[in-house]
Design a protein around this motif. Structure first.
Motif, PDB file in Angstrom:
ATOM      1  N   ALA A 246      -0.542   7.844   7.224  1.00 56.06           N
ATOM      2  CA  ALA A 246      -0.182   7.549   8.758  1.00 56.06           C
ATOM      3  C   ALA A 246      -1.146   8.313   9.569  1.00 56.06           C
ATOM      4  CB  ALA A 246       1.216   7.907   8.995  1.00 56.06           C
ATOM      5  N   GLY A 247      -1.154   9.567   9.273  1.00 50.80           N
ATOM      6  CA  GLY A 247      -2.393  10.546  10.013  1.00 50.80           C
ATOM      7  C   GLY A 247      -3.634   9.852  10.093  1.00 50.80           C
ATOM      8  N   TRP A 248      -4.107   9.415   8.808  1.00 49.83           N
ATOM      9  CA  TRP A 248      -5.716   9.064   8.724  1.00 49.83           C
ATOM     10  C   TRP A 248      -5.769   7.827   9.473  1.00 49.83           C
ATOM     11  CZ3 TRP A 248      -6.233   4.139   6.184  1.00 49.83           C
ATOM     12  CH2 TRP A 248      -7.587   3.730   6.116  1.00 49.83           C
ATOM     13  N   ALA A 249      -4.803   6.654   9.636  1.00 52.44           N
ATOM     14  CA  ALA A 249      -4.732   5.333  10.235  1.00 52.44           C
ATOM     15  C   ALA A 249      -4.412   5.510  11.606  1.00 52.44           C
ATOM     16  CB  ALA A 249      -3.861   4.301   9.523  1.00 52.44           C
ATOM     17  N   GLY A 250      -3.611   6.523  12.048  1.00 52.89           N
ATOM     18  CA  GLY A 250      -3.151   6.642  13.519  1.00 52.89           C
ATOM     19  C   GLY A 250      -1.623   6.465  13.302  1.00 52.89           C
ATOM     20  N   SER A 251      -0.890   5.713  12.683  1.00 51.53           N
ATOM     21  CA  SER A 251       0.350   5.447  12.458  1.00 51.53           C
ATOM     22  C   SER A 251       0.677   4.904  11.120  1.00 51.53           C
ATOM     23  CB  SER A 251       0.922   4.557  13.514  1.00 51.53           C
ATOM     24  OG  SER A 251       0.515   3.216  13.383  1.00 51.53           O
ATOM     25  N   ALA A 252       2.085   4.998  10.690  1.00 54.22           N
ATOM     26  CA  ALA A 252       2.420   4.517   9.468  1.00 54.22           C
ATOM     27  C   ALA A 252       2.263   2.791   9.384  1.00 54.22           C
ATOM     28  CB  ALA A 252       3.979   4.836   9.164  1.00 54.22           C
ATOM     29  N   ALA A 253       2.318   2.328  10.573  1.00 50.31           N
ATOM     30  CA  ALA A 253       2.498   0.880  10.584  1.00 50.31           C
ATOM     31  C   ALA A 253       1.012   0.464  10.522  1.00 50.31           C
ATOM     32  CB  ALA A 253       2.563   0.310  11.942  1.00 50.31           C
ATOM     33  N   ALA A 254       0.039   1.139  11.135  1.00 54.57           N
ATOM     34  CA  ALA A 254      -1.513   0.978  10.811  1.00 54.57           C
ATOM     35  C   ALA A 254      -2.001   1.346   9.474  1.00 54.57           C
ATOM     36  CB  ALA A 254      -2.157   2.034  11.978  1.00 54.57           C
ATOM     37  N   ALA A 255      -1.413   2.314   8.705  1.00 48.62           N
ATOM     38  CA  ALA A 255      -1.880   2.536   7.582  1.00 48.62           C
ATOM     39  C   ALA A 255      -1.249   1.346   6.471  1.00 48.62           C
ATOM     40  CB  ALA A 255      -0.952   3.855   7.075  1.00 48.62           C
ATOM     41  N   GLU A 256      -0.020   0.872   6.891  1.00 50.79           N
ATOM     42  CA  GLU A 256       0.537  -0.282   6.258  1.00 50.79           C
ATOM     43  C   GLU A 256      -0.490  -1.611   6.302  1.00 50.79           C
ATOM     44  OE1 GLU A 256       4.610  -3.040   5.266  1.00 50.79           O
ATOM     45  OE2 GLU A 256       4.526  -1.023   6.457  1.00 50.79           O
ATOM     46  N   THR A 257      -0.887  -1.908   7.461  1.00 47.88           N
ATOM     47  CA  THR A 257      -1.842  -2.845   7.539  1.00 47.88           C
ATOM     48  C   THR A 257      -2.982  -2.969   6.958  1.00 47.88           C
ATOM     49  OG1 THR A 257      -0.786  -3.078   9.905  1.00 47.88           O
ATOM     50  CG2 THR A 257      -3.098  -4.136   9.572  1.00 47.88           C
ATOM     51  N   ALA A 258      -3.572  -1.826   6.765  1.00 45.85           N
ATOM     52  CA  ALA A 258      -4.981  -1.278   6.070  1.00 45.85           C
ATOM     53  C   ALA A 258      -4.412  -1.464   4.576  1.00 45.85           C
ATOM     54  CB  ALA A 258      -5.452  -0.090   6.404  1.00 45.85           C
ATOM     55  N   LEU A 259      -3.444  -1.003   4.157  1.00 45.08           N
ATOM     56  CA  LEU A 259      -3.175  -1.148   2.883  1.00 45.08           C
ATOM     57  C   LEU A 259      -2.844  -2.472   2.272  1.00 45.08           C
ATOM     58  CD1 LEU A 259      -0.681   2.093   2.805  1.00 45.08           C
ATOM     59  CD2 LEU A 259      -2.803   1.722   1.267  1.00 45.08           C
ATOM     60  N   VAL A 260      -2.192  -3.428   3.171  1.00 46.04           N
ATOM     61  CA  VAL A 260      -1.745  -4.797   2.910  1.00 46.04           C
ATOM     62  C   VAL A 260      -3.254  -5.278   2.799  1.00 46.04           C
ATOM     63  CG1 VAL A 260      -0.686  -6.850   3.468  1.00 46.04           C
ATOM     64  CG2 VAL A 260       0.536  -4.546   3.595  1.00 46.04           C
ATOM     65  N   ALA A 261      -4.085  -5.450   3.515  1.00 44.65           N
ATOM     66  CA  ALA A 261      -5.436  -5.869   3.776  1.00 44.65           C
ATOM     67  C   ALA A 261      -6.092  -5.825   2.517  1.00 44.65           C
ATOM     68  CB  ALA A 261      -6.127  -5.700   5.210  1.00 44.65           C
ATOM     69  N   ALA A 262      -5.994  -4.299   2.116  1.00 46.42           N
ATOM     70  CA  ALA A 262      -6.797  -3.909   0.919  1.00 46.42           C
ATOM     71  C   ALA A 262      -6.201  -4.447  -0.313  1.00 46.42           C
ATOM     72  CB  ALA A 262      -6.971  -2.483   0.867  1.00 46.42           C
ATOM     73  N   GLY A 263      -5.048  -5.188  -0.170  1.00 42.51           N
ATOM     74  CA  GLY A 263      -4.287  -5.367  -1.694  1.00 42.51           C
ATOM     75  C   GLY A 263      -3.658  -4.351  -2.295  1.00 42.51           C
ATOM     76  N   VAL A 264      -3.383  -3.389  -1.382  1.00 38.32           N
ATOM     77  CA  VAL A 264      -2.953  -2.203  -2.180  1.00 38.32           C
ATOM     78  C   VAL A 264      -1.103  -2.200  -1.587  1.00 38.32           C
ATOM     79  CG1 VAL A 264      -2.586   0.115  -2.290  1.00 38.32           C
ATOM     80  CG2 VAL A 264      -4.783  -1.016  -2.432  1.00 38.32           C
ATOM     81  N   SER A 265      -0.200  -1.732  -2.578  1.00 39.79           N
ATOM     82  CA  SER A 265       1.160  -1.699  -2.201  1.00 39.79           C
ATOM     83  C   SER A 265       1.339  -0.444  -1.010  1.00 39.79           C
ATOM     84  CB  SER A 265       2.086  -1.538  -3.333  1.00 39.79           C
ATOM     85  OG  SER A 265       3.374  -1.270  -2.697  1.00 39.79           O
ATOM     86  N   PRO A 266       2.087  -0.637   0.011  1.00 36.92           N
ATOM     87  CA  PRO A 266       2.308   0.522   0.910  1.00 36.92           C
ATOM     88  C   PRO A 266       3.132   1.323  -0.024  1.00 36.92           C
ATOM     89  CG  PRO A 266       2.480  -1.622   2.032  1.00 36.92           C
ATOM     90  CD  PRO A 266       2.207  -2.073   0.673  1.00 36.92           C
ATOM     91  N   GLN A 267       3.898   1.177  -0.819  1.00 36.25           N
ATOM     92  CA  GLN A 267       4.624   1.831  -1.404  1.00 36.25           C
ATOM     93  C   GLN A 267       4.039   2.745  -2.553  1.00 36.25           C
ATOM     94  OE1 GLN A 267       7.684   2.580  -0.079  1.00 36.25           O
ATOM     95  NE2 GLN A 267       6.813   0.915   1.460  1.00 36.25           N
ATOM     96  N   ALA A 268       2.923   2.351  -3.051  1.00 35.50           N
ATOM     97  CA  ALA A 268       2.190   2.840  -3.859  1.00 35.50           C
ATOM     98  C   ALA A 268       1.792   4.459  -3.705  1.00 35.50           C
ATOM     99  CB  ALA A 268       0.779   2.308  -4.266  1.00 35.50           C
ATOM    100  N   ARG A 269       1.633   5.218  -4.732  1.00 41.51           N
ATOM    101  CA  ARG A 269       1.186   6.633  -4.407  1.00 41.51           C
ATOM    102  C   ARG A 269      -0.452   6.687  -4.851  1.00 41.51           C
ATOM    103  NH1 ARG A 269       6.310   6.814  -5.062  1.00 41.51           N
ATOM    104  NH2 ARG A 269       7.552   8.370  -3.680  1.00 41.51           N
ATOM    105  N   GLY A 270      -1.039   7.853  -4.120  1.00 48.22           N
ATOM    106  CA  GLY A 270      -2.422   8.060  -4.344  1.00 48.22           C
ATOM    107  C   GLY A 270      -2.848   8.099  -5.974  1.00 48.22           C
ATOM    108  N   GLU A 271      -1.969   8.749  -6.690  1.00 52.03           N
ATOM    109  CA  GLU A 271      -2.308   9.116  -7.998  1.00 52.03           C
ATOM    110  C   GLU A 271      -2.492   7.849  -8.918  1.00 52.03           C
ATOM    111  OE1 GLU A 271       2.237  10.184  -9.446  1.00 52.03           O
ATOM    112  OE2 GLU A 271       1.079  11.598  -8.244  1.00 52.03           O
ATOM    113  N   SER A 272      -1.980   6.618  -8.380  1.00 51.16           N
ATOM    114  CA  SER A 272      -2.312   5.213  -9.148  1.00 51.16           C
ATOM    115  C   SER A 272      -3.335   4.574  -8.818  1.00 51.16           C
ATOM    116  CB  SER A 272      -0.858   4.518  -8.920  1.00 51.16           C
ATOM    117  OG  SER A 272      -0.794   3.977  -7.661  1.00 51.16           O
TER     118      SER A 272
END
Length: 293
Positions: A246-272
């Motif tokens: 969220a901090g990197w993207a500007g908000s949690a919603a913006a992070a989710e948008t980037a994650l979905v666009a990248a084909g990564v689950s927003p519920q995933a964790r970095g270690e995966s």
């Protein structure tokens, strides 16, 4: 290539004698533990696959145990040493023990983190017993600064070795794992006991082998952009990526948008995530400059 002589390499008595003559006491501040076993340094050179045409760079040569073993095999060795006393003594040790190879040795008296160029031909291999407290940043700096380094073998604290070589999904997979994988294929290459060092450390050591990627990670994002995502994801590794980024993207919603666009689950964790997935996320940052086609 010179034939190995029993007197070429440094044994326990040689190391202590050299250290006493120089007034050197290994310091924890610099993570100094000198290798005192000739078989161990030859094993490191063999495991590193050093060839007679290799130009090897060594970081933290100390009193020269590994340096001498490398010089027996490699075409050239350049050692980077920060310690004033050790740096001043090493050329004399090389000249005394391997006089016919001394002209193939170069010393850079500097902090490895500040080295941006090396004398002579470009290095093809990095082989080092890295000080425990700076192992990861030094390794990443050298890989980044010298793209000619094709093969690397470093001896580091066993825990650090495990982190560097950890695959996605492992409990110890983290920032060092992903960043090392940006440059190279990484694997554990053996273990080293405590009794081959003076002073003996209170931790075990491990060997890590890195083979430079023949093709860089395919991405339109820069290394800096990708590493920013990696750092953010693991700064709060227990959180989902939607929250952690969220901090990197500007908000949690913006992070989710980037994650979905990248084909990564927003519920995933970095270690995966693989390094390629981190790169895809970086490509979809909302505040990223559009790539010129």
């Amino acid at each position: 290539m010179s034939s190995p002589s029993p007197d070429t390499l440094l044994g326990p008595a040689d190391i202590r004698e050299l250290a006493a003559a120089l007034g050197v006491r290994p310091t924890k501040q610099r993570g100094q533990n000198f290798v005192i076993d000739a078989n161990t340094v030859r094993k490191i050179v063999r495991t590193a696959g050093v060839l007679d045409d290799d130009v090897v760079v060594e970081v933290g040569p100390g009193l020269g145990s590994l340096t001498l073993a490398l010089l027996e095999t490699a075409d050239r060795v350049t050692a980077v040493e920060i310690d004033d006393v050790l740096a001043s003594a090493l050329p004399a040790t090389i000249a005394a023990r391997l006089p016919d190879r001394a002209d193939r040795f170069a010393l850079v008296h500097s902090d490895a983190m500040h080295v941006t160029e090396l004398p002579g031909p470009a290095p093809t291999a990095l082989v080092a017993n890295l000080p425990y407290n700076v192992a990861v940043p030094v390794l990443l700096h050298m890989l980044d600064t010298f793209p000619s380094i094709e093969r690397t073998l470093v001896m580091v604290q066993a825990e650090v070795a495990d982190r560097l070589a950890a695959p996605p999904g492992s409990k110890v997979y983290g920032v060092p794992s992903v960043k090392a994988n940006w440059y190279a294929e990484v694997k554990r290459a053996g273990s080293i006991g405590r009794n081959v060092f003076w002073p003996a450390p209170n931790v075990d050591s491990g060997l890590v082998a890195l083979t430079r990627r023949t093709e860089p990670i395919r991405t339109t994002a820069s290394k800096r952009e990708v590493f920013a995502v990696v750092d953010a994801a693991f700064a709060q590794r227990r959180k989902t990526l939607r929250a952690a980024l969220a901090g990197w993207a500007g908000s949690a919603a913006a992070a989710e948008t980037a994650l979905v666009a990248a084909g990564v689950s927003p519920q995933a964790r970095g270690e995966s995530l693989t390094v390629e997935e981190f790169a895809r996320i970086a490509e979809h940052a909302a505040n990223r400059e559009p790539v010129q086609q």
